[in-house]
Write a protein that holds these residues in place. Sequence first.
Motif, PDB file in Angstrom:
ATOM      1  N   SER A 156       0.807  -1.205   0.000  1.00 28.84           N
ATOM      2  CA  SER A 156       0.000   0.000   0.000  1.00 28.84           C
ATOM      3  C   SER A 156       0.846   1.263   0.000  1.00 28.84           C
ATOM      4  CB  SER A 156      -0.935  -0.011   1.217  1.00 28.84           C
ATOM      5  OG  SER A 156      -1.672   1.170   1.289  1.00 28.84           O
ATOM      6  N   TYR A 157       1.970   1.263   0.734  1.00 26.96           N
ATOM      7  CA  TYR A 157       2.758   2.495   0.841  1.00 26.96           C
ATOM      8  C   TYR A 157       3.324   2.921  -0.502  1.00 26.96           C
ATOM      9  CZ  TYR A 157       7.192  -0.109   0.593  1.00 26.96           C
ATOM     10  OH  TYR A 157       8.245  -0.903   0.175  1.00 26.96           O
ATOM     11  N   MET A 158       3.468   1.995  -1.442  1.00 26.82           N
ATOM     12  CA  MET A 158       3.954   2.318  -2.778  1.00 26.82           C
ATOM     13  C   MET A 158       2.821   2.587  -3.759  1.00 26.82           C
ATOM     14  SD  MET A 158       7.080  -0.370  -3.420  1.00 26.82           S
ATOM     15  CE  MET A 158       7.169   0.130  -5.136  1.00 26.82           C
ATOM     16  N   MET A 159       1.716   1.876  -3.612  1.00 26.88           N
ATOM     17  CA  MET A 159       0.698   1.836  -4.649  1.00 26.88           C
ATOM     18  C   MET A 159      -0.517   2.730  -4.397  1.00 26.88           C
ATOM     19  SD  MET A 159       2.000  -0.188  -6.832  1.00 26.88           S
ATOM     20  CE  MET A 159       2.956  -1.687  -7.157  1.00 26.88           C
ATOM     21  N   LYS A 160      -0.729   3.144  -3.158  1.00 30.13           N
ATOM     22  CA  LYS A 160      -1.996   3.782  -2.803  1.00 30.13           C
ATOM     23  C   LYS A 160      -2.307   5.037  -3.613  1.00 30.13           C
ATOM     24  CE  LYS A 160      -4.774   5.312   1.127  1.00 30.13           C
ATOM     25  NZ  LYS A 160      -5.894   4.439   0.711  1.00 30.13           N
ATOM     26  N   THR A 161      -1.295   5.816  -3.929  1.00 27.51           N
ATOM     27  CA  THR A 161      -1.558   7.069  -4.631  1.00 27.51           C
ATOM     28  C   THR A 161      -1.857   6.880  -6.114  1.00 27.51           C
ATOM     29  OG1 THR A 161       0.814   7.392  -5.011  1.00 27.51           O
ATOM     30  CG2 THR A 161      -0.143   8.408  -3.036  1.00 27.51           C
ATOM     31  N   SER A 162      -1.586   5.690  -6.652  1.00 27.06           N
ATOM     32  CA  SER A 162      -1.758   5.510  -8.097  1.00 27.06           C
ATOM     33  C   SER A 162      -2.616   4.312  -8.486  1.00 27.06           C
ATOM     34  CB  SER A 162      -0.387   5.384  -8.779  1.00 27.06           C
ATOM     35  OG  SER A 162       0.379   4.338  -8.217  1.00 27.06           O
ATOM     36  N   HIS A 163      -3.028   3.472  -7.518  1.00 20.73           N
ATOM     37  CA  HIS A 163      -3.900   2.337  -7.803  1.00 20.73           C
ATOM     38  C   HIS A 163      -4.964   2.229  -6.715  1.00 20.73           C
ATOM     39  CE1 HIS A 163      -0.207   0.882 -10.030  1.00 20.73           C
ATOM     40  NE2 HIS A 163      -1.148   0.776 -10.951  1.00 20.73           N
ATOM     41  N   THR A 164      -6.122   1.718  -7.076  1.00 18.86           N
ATOM     42  CA  THR A 164      -7.189   1.512  -6.104  1.00 18.86           C
ATOM     43  C   THR A 164      -7.205   0.067  -5.625  1.00 18.86           C
ATOM     44  OG1 THR A 164      -8.709   1.118  -7.952  1.00 18.86           O
ATOM     45  CG2 THR A 164      -8.755   3.299  -6.943  1.00 18.86           C
ATOM     46  N   THR A 165      -7.558  -0.106  -4.360  1.00 16.06           N
ATOM     47  CA  THR A 165      -7.906  -1.436  -3.866  1.00 16.06           C
ATOM     48  C   THR A 165      -9.281  -1.805  -4.405  1.00 16.06           C
ATOM     49  OG1 THR A 165      -9.035  -0.582  -1.901  1.00 16.06           O
ATOM     50  CG2 THR A 165      -6.651  -0.963  -1.725  1.00 16.06           C
ATOM     51  N   PRO A 166      -9.681  -3.073  -4.312  1.00 14.46           N
ATOM     52  CA  PRO A 166     -11.038  -3.437  -4.739  1.00 14.46           C
ATOM     53  C   PRO A 166     -12.112  -2.646  -3.991  1.00 14.46           C
ATOM     54  CG  PRO A 166      -9.691  -5.399  -4.506  1.00 14.46           C
ATOM     55  CD  PRO A 166      -8.877  -4.271  -3.974  1.00 14.46           C
ATOM     56  N   GLU A 167     -11.900  -2.403  -2.711  1.00 15.43           N
ATOM     57  CA  GLU A 167     -12.876  -1.636  -1.932  1.00 15.43           C
ATOM     58  C   GLU A 167     -12.956  -0.182  -2.417  1.00 15.43           C
ATOM     59  OE1 GLU A 167     -11.398  -5.138   0.282  1.00 15.43           O
ATOM     60  OE2 GLU A 167     -10.356  -3.441  -0.660  1.00 15.43           O
ATOM     61  N   GLU A 168     -11.811   0.400  -2.718  1.00 16.95           N
ATOM     62  CA  GLU A 168     -11.808   1.766  -3.244  1.00 16.95           C
ATOM     63  C   GLU A 168     -12.434   1.831  -4.627  1.00 16.95           C
ATOM     64  OE1 GLU A 168      -7.809   3.584  -1.076  1.00 16.95           O
ATOM     65  OE2 GLU A 168      -7.603   2.350  -2.879  1.00 16.95           O
ATOM     66  N   ALA A 169     -12.214   0.797  -5.432  1.00 21.79           N
ATOM     67  CA  ALA A 169     -12.830   0.767  -6.765  1.00 21.79           C
ATOM     68  C   ALA A 169     -14.349   0.743  -6.664  1.00 21.79           C
ATOM     69  CB  ALA A 169     -12.318  -0.441  -7.543  1.00 21.79           C
ATOM     70  N   LEU A 170     -14.875  -0.006  -5.708  1.00 23.76           N
ATOM     71  CA  LEU A 170     -16.326  -0.013  -5.514  1.00 23.76           C
ATOM     72  C   LEU A 170     -16.826   1.344  -5.035  1.00 23.76           C
ATOM     73  CD1 LEU A 170     -17.158  -3.531  -4.043  1.00 23.76           C
ATOM     74  CD2 LEU A 170     -18.098  -2.504  -6.125  1.00 23.76           C
ATOM     75  N   GLN A 171     -16.064   2.026  -4.201  1.00 23.29           N
ATOM     76  CA  GLN A 171     -16.465   3.368  -3.785  1.00 23.29           C
ATOM     77  C   GLN A 171     -16.441   4.317  -4.979  1.00 23.29           C
ATOM     78  OE1 GLN A 171     -17.684   4.420  -0.691  1.00 23.29           O
ATOM     79  NE2 GLN A 171     -18.233   6.118  -2.054  1.00 23.29           N
ATOM     80  N   ALA A 172     -15.447   4.164  -5.854  1.00 21.67           N
ATOM     81  CA  ALA A 172     -15.413   4.976  -7.072  1.00 21.67           C
ATOM     82  C   ALA A 172     -16.647   4.716  -7.926  1.00 21.67           C
ATOM     83  CB  ALA A 172     -14.136   4.668  -7.864  1.00 21.67           C
ATOM     84  N   PHE A 173     -17.038   3.458  -8.040  1.00 20.60           N
ATOM     85  CA  PHE A 173     -18.241   3.078  -8.789  1.00 20.60           C
ATOM     86  C   PHE A 173     -19.473   3.764  -8.198  1.00 20.60           C
ATOM     87  CE2 PHE A 173     -21.778  -0.079  -8.918  1.00 20.60           C
ATOM     88  CZ  PHE A 173     -22.041  -0.026 -10.289  1.00 20.60           C
ATOM     89  N   ILE A 174     -19.578   3.770  -6.886  1.00 23.27           N
ATOM     90  CA  ILE A 174     -20.701   4.442  -6.222  1.00 23.27           C
ATOM     91  C   ILE A 174     -20.649   5.949  -6.472  1.00 23.27           C
ATOM     92  CG2 ILE A 174     -21.678   5.000  -3.964  1.00 23.27           C
ATOM     93  CD1 ILE A 174     -20.705   2.160  -3.079  1.00 23.27           C
TER      94      ILE A 174
END
Length: 276
Positions: free
Chosen positions: A191-209
Motif C-alpha cells: 500500500s505504501y507504494m501503490m496507494k496514490t496511483s492504484h485503487t484497492t477493490p474496496e476503493e474501486a467499488l467506492q469509485a463506482f458508487i
Amino acid sequence: MDPSEKALNKIIWLGHASFLISLNDVTIITDPAFFDLPTRERRVSLPCDVTDLKGVDYLLISHDHRDHFDAKSVNQLVALNPEMKALMPLNGSQLLKVNGFDEISFQEAGWYQEYQLNENLRVIFLPARHWGRRGLNDQNRVLWGSFLIHSGNTKIYFGGDSGYGEHYKEIRELFGKINYCILPIGAYSPSYMMKTSHTTPEEALQAFIDLGGETFIPMHYGTYDLSDEPVGEPLQRLKNEARRLNISDKLKVLDIGEALSVNQGTESLEIVGYLN
C-alpha cells in the motif's frame, strides 16, 4: 464474433486493461497489451489471434506505461487497421513518434476536453490519479487519464489506472450516472507504494458508487503479475465488499474473451467464440 460486426453492441475483455468495445457502429480498443512485456509475462493468453482484431475505428490510450501501451500490440493493430485513429492524452504524440508510429492519425486532449469526432460518438478525456514513465528521463511527459465514451443512450467510463480521489464525484456531477464503469481493482500492494496511483477493490467499488454507476466491470487484475497481492485476491475482495454493500447484482465479472452484450437497455453475458 468479428469486430467488423459493428451493429452488435458489446464490451469484450481482452485481458488487463484491454477491451474491445463495439457501440452503435463504432469499434474501439483500449490500452492494448496483448503479449509478454519486457519485465512481465502475460499469465493468460489473448483470447483470439491478434489478426482477428480488424475493423477497429479508434484506439484509446490512457497513459504511457508499458502495460497500457505495448508497442508490439499497437504495431499489430496499426498494420491491421490502417485507418484507425488514436485518441491520446496531451503529449501522447511523443509516444507515437518514439515508437515509430508516425503515420497514425491522432488527437490529443487534456482533462475534461472532448475529442472532435464525426460519428455518433462522444469521447471525453477525464482525470485520474496516476503518473507516467517509460524510460529513465521521460517521467510525466505524457499526461494520464480516463475516458467517457458516450453514444446514444449509453455511457461507458473506462478508468485507465488511478488511485482513489474526488475526480470520480466530479465526473458524476458533470455527466450524470454512468451505465458501465470499467475500473481497475489490482496492483495495490504494498500500500505504501501503490496507494496514490492504484485503487484497492474496496476503493474501486467506492469509485463506482461515486460515479453513480449501474454496472461494474473489473479490470487490471489476473493478466500480469505487477505487485505483491496474491493473484486471486483482488476479485475475492471485490466480491466480498460488493456483498457487504448489497450491490453484488451490479457486478459483471468477465472472463477473458467473454462479452457483455448491450441491447436497448438489456444485458446478457455470452462466450463470443474468441472473435473469429
